[in-house]
Motif scaffolding. Structure first.
Motif, PDB file in Angstrom:
ATOM      1  N   ASP A 131      -5.683   4.540   5.801  1.00 42.32           N
ATOM      2  CA  ASP A 131      -3.908   4.871   5.576  1.00 42.32           C
ATOM      3  C   ASP A 131      -3.446   3.562   3.934  1.00 42.32           C
ATOM      4  N   LYS A 177      -0.885   1.260   3.627  1.00 44.92           N
ATOM      5  CA  LYS A 177      -1.563   0.413   3.850  1.00 44.92           C
ATOM      6  C   LYS A 177      -3.690  -0.442   4.081  1.00 44.92           C
ATOM      7  N   ASP A 178      -4.293   0.011   4.857  1.00 44.91           N
ATOM      8  CA  ASP A 178      -5.402   0.196   4.281  1.00 44.91           C
ATOM      9  C   ASP A 178      -5.930   0.185   2.875  1.00 44.91           C
ATOM     10  N   GLU A 217      -3.818  -0.366  -0.003  1.00 40.73           N
ATOM     11  CA  GLU A 217      -3.715  -1.763  -0.586  1.00 40.73           C
ATOM     12  C   GLU A 217      -4.538  -2.956  -0.182  1.00 40.73           C
TER      13      GLU A 217
END
Length: 91
Positions: A76, A78-79, A81
């Motif tokens: 996703d 977040k991953d 980033e």
């Protein structure tokens, strides 16, 4: 330490013999039994197998590897980033 259902003894034995033939595992003989042990560190094994995966399945492209997981929604934002921050730190 295998979970149930445990694979057949012969299956485990075959896999261990293959790993031994490839130089990842060694053994000590005690009569008719053997005690197996790692010959390479986990990091060395991961470097070799992941490098082979990227070469064989993604034409050597790490970008294609990441895209593969992005398309399947297994990574996703977040991953991603987190990956970008890791890349920035390594440079």
């Amino acid at each position: 330490d295998l979970s149930d259902p445990k694979p057949a003894y012969t299956t485990v034995s075959t896999i261990v013999r293959i790993l031994e033939r490839k130089g990842f595992v060694g053994h000590e003989a005690f009569g008719r039994s053997h005690r197996y042990h790692a010959l390479v560190k986990r990091e060395q094994y991961m470097d070799r197998t992941m490098g082979q995966l990227v070469r064989d399945h993604f034409g050597g492209s790490h970008k294609d590897l990441v895209s593969f997981f992005l398309e399947r929604k297994e990574i996703d934002l977040k991953d991603l980033e987190g990956l970008l921050n890791t890349l920035k730190k390594k440079r």
